[in-house]
Design a protein around this motif. Structure first.
Motif, PDB file in Angstrom:
ATOM      1  N   THR A 100       0.832  -1.207   0.000  1.00 11.52           N
ATOM      2  CA  THR A 100       0.000   0.000   0.000  1.00 11.52           C
ATOM      3  C   THR A 100       0.864   1.254   0.000  1.00 11.52           C
ATOM      4  N   GLU A 101       1.900   1.267   0.828  1.00 10.43           N
ATOM      5  CA  GLU A 101       2.790   2.430   0.853  1.00 10.43           C
ATOM      6  C   GLU A 101       3.553   2.562  -0.456  1.00 10.43           C
ATOM      7  N   ALA A 102       4.018   1.450  -0.998  1.00  9.36           N
ATOM      8  CA  ALA A 102       4.727   1.505  -2.268  1.00  9.36           C
ATOM      9  C   ALA A 102       3.837   2.079  -3.361  1.00  9.36           C
ATOM     10  N   ARG A 103       2.585   1.675  -3.368  1.00  8.50           N
ATOM     11  CA  ARG A 103       1.652   2.154  -4.388  1.00  8.50           C
ATOM     12  C   ARG A 103       1.418   3.666  -4.263  1.00  8.50           C
ATOM     13  N   ALA A 104       1.432   4.162  -3.029  1.00  8.37           N
ATOM     14  CA  ALA A 104       1.219   5.596  -2.810  1.00  8.37           C
ATOM     15  C   ALA A 104       2.473   6.418  -3.077  1.00  8.37           C
ATOM     16  N   THR A 105       3.623   5.754  -3.166  1.00 11.28           N
ATOM     17  CA  THR A 105       4.900   6.466  -3.251  1.00 11.28           C
ATOM     18  C   THR A 105       5.514   6.426  -4.640  1.00 11.28           C
ATOM     19  N   LEU A 106       5.400   5.301  -5.321  1.00 14.84           N
ATOM     20  CA  LEU A 106       6.102   5.082  -6.579  1.00 14.84           C
ATOM     21  C   LEU A 106       5.229   5.433  -7.783  1.00 14.84           C
ATOM     22  N   GLY A 107       5.854   5.486  -8.943  1.00 15.04           N
ATOM     23  CA  GLY A 107       5.126   5.850 -10.146  1.00 15.04           C
ATOM     24  C   GLY A 107       4.097   4.823 -10.568  1.00 15.04           C
ATOM     25  N   LEU A 108       4.395   3.542 -10.387  1.00 17.15           N
ATOM     26  CA  LEU A 108       3.473   2.479 -10.780  1.00 17.15           C
ATOM     27  C   LEU A 108       3.816   1.220 -10.013  1.00 17.15           C
ATOM     28  N   VAL A 109       2.802   0.555  -9.462  1.00 15.51           N
ATOM     29  CA  VAL A 109       2.978  -0.705  -8.736  1.00 15.51           C
ATOM     30  C   VAL A 109       1.955  -1.697  -9.271  1.00 15.51           C
ATOM     31  N   ILE A 110       2.449  -2.858  -9.712  1.00 13.40           N
ATOM     32  CA  ILE A 110       1.606  -3.888 -10.313  1.00 13.40           C
ATOM     33  C   ILE A 110       1.850  -5.196  -9.576  1.00 13.40           C
TER      34      ILE A 110
END
Length: 298
Positions: free
Chosen positions: A185-195
């Motif tokens: 969840t944090e990665a998705r809010a921080t990075l350009g794209l999370v799949i």
């Protein structure tokens, strides 16, 4: 020309057992033994040598708070790997780093930061986004490398030689984590794209590749952790998990991503968990097919 760099390190991993040593530092030679280097060289690659790491120490009883495992040796290895990569890139070649654990991303990030920065496509069965801001258990950079690469870790690993953050967060793509990843969840809010792996499997490789290229932009680095494969296919890693890609899916995804990459790295294969070499051959086959066009679109 692809330039092969061996980076045999295990410094970023926790010990498999108390006082023991992870086996990922044996991966480059295990992959050499099954013919990966020979085949790539026959196709026009060159061998750009080895960047050895320091000795692994289980330092849980002596490590001070605020430091990761094997920190001095890891920083030294990152500095020397960055120097080797700079030489390869200055020669106009395409580096292919064969690790080792994924702490190699520190040295890679340093080299690219010195050149003005690039995007990053991080293909991994975990987000590797644990950091001091979301966990009090930070110790193993192999589970924290992506957070360190975007400046969210202790400066000793996230800002080596004042070069951090190594990648712009908005040009970072992560692909492949499982549904139970605690930092997703944090990665998705921080990075350009999370799949997630589930989403990557549902979409076509072309769709995932196109979305990734749009975010990372041309000339990104491609980091591949082989634990993105399902545990039933690739158990020879420190943290195998179900729900991952199969070999055909990973090969097709890499074929989409490789042409736009300035270089690539492969990590976390552990030959100690592969006594008959079958998984080394599997990794080599995926890399030979998936990375055959590495850097061709640049």
């Amino acid at each position: 020309m692809i330039a092969l760099i061996s980076a045999p390190t295990n410094l970023g991993l926790r010990p498999p057992l108390r006082g023991s040593v992870p086996g990922t530092d044996k991966a480059p030679e295990a992959l050499r033994e099954v013919g990966l280097f020979r085949e790539l060289i026959s196709q026009g690659a060159r061998d750009a040598g080895i960047v050895l790491s320091g000795r692994y120490v289980d330092d849980d009883d002596t490590r001070a708070d605020g430091h990761v495992r094997n920190e001095p040796a890891m920083v030294n290895h990152a500095q020397r790997l960055a120097s080797r990569l700079t030489s390869v890139l200055d020669a106009g070649d395409i580096p292919l780093v064969i690790g080792g654990d994924c702490s190699v991303l520190l040295g890679i990030g340093m080299a690219l930061s010195r050149r003005g920065g690039t995007g990053l496509v991080h293909v991994d069965g975990h987000t590797d986004f644990r950091h001091p801001g979301n966990s009090d258990k930070c110790a193993s950079v192999a589970g924290e490398d992506l957070a360190a690469a975007v400046g969210l870790h202790w400066p000793a690993v996230a800002d080596i030689d004042g070069l951090g953050p190594y990648f712009d967060r908005q040009r970072v793509v992560h692909i492949g984590h499982r549904a139970d990843d605690e930092e997703a969840t944090e990665a998705r809010a921080t990075l350009g794209l999370v799949i997630s792996s589930a989403s990557a499997i549902e979409k076509t490789p072309d769709e995932v590749g196109s979305a990734s290229r749009d975010v990372a932009s041309a000339g990104y680095w491609l980091q591949i952790d082989v634990d993105v494969l399902d545990a039933s296919i690739m158990p020879a890693v420190d943290s195998p998990d179900p729900g991952g890609l199969n070999t055909s899916q990973l090969t097709a995804l890499l074929a989409q991503l490789a042409p736009g990459a300035i270089g690539a790295s492969v990590t976390v294969f552990d030959p100690d968990l592969d006594p008959d070499g079958r998984y080394a051959r599997l990794v080599a086959d995926v890399l030979l097919r998936g990375l055959s066009e590495l850097g061709k679109d640049l």
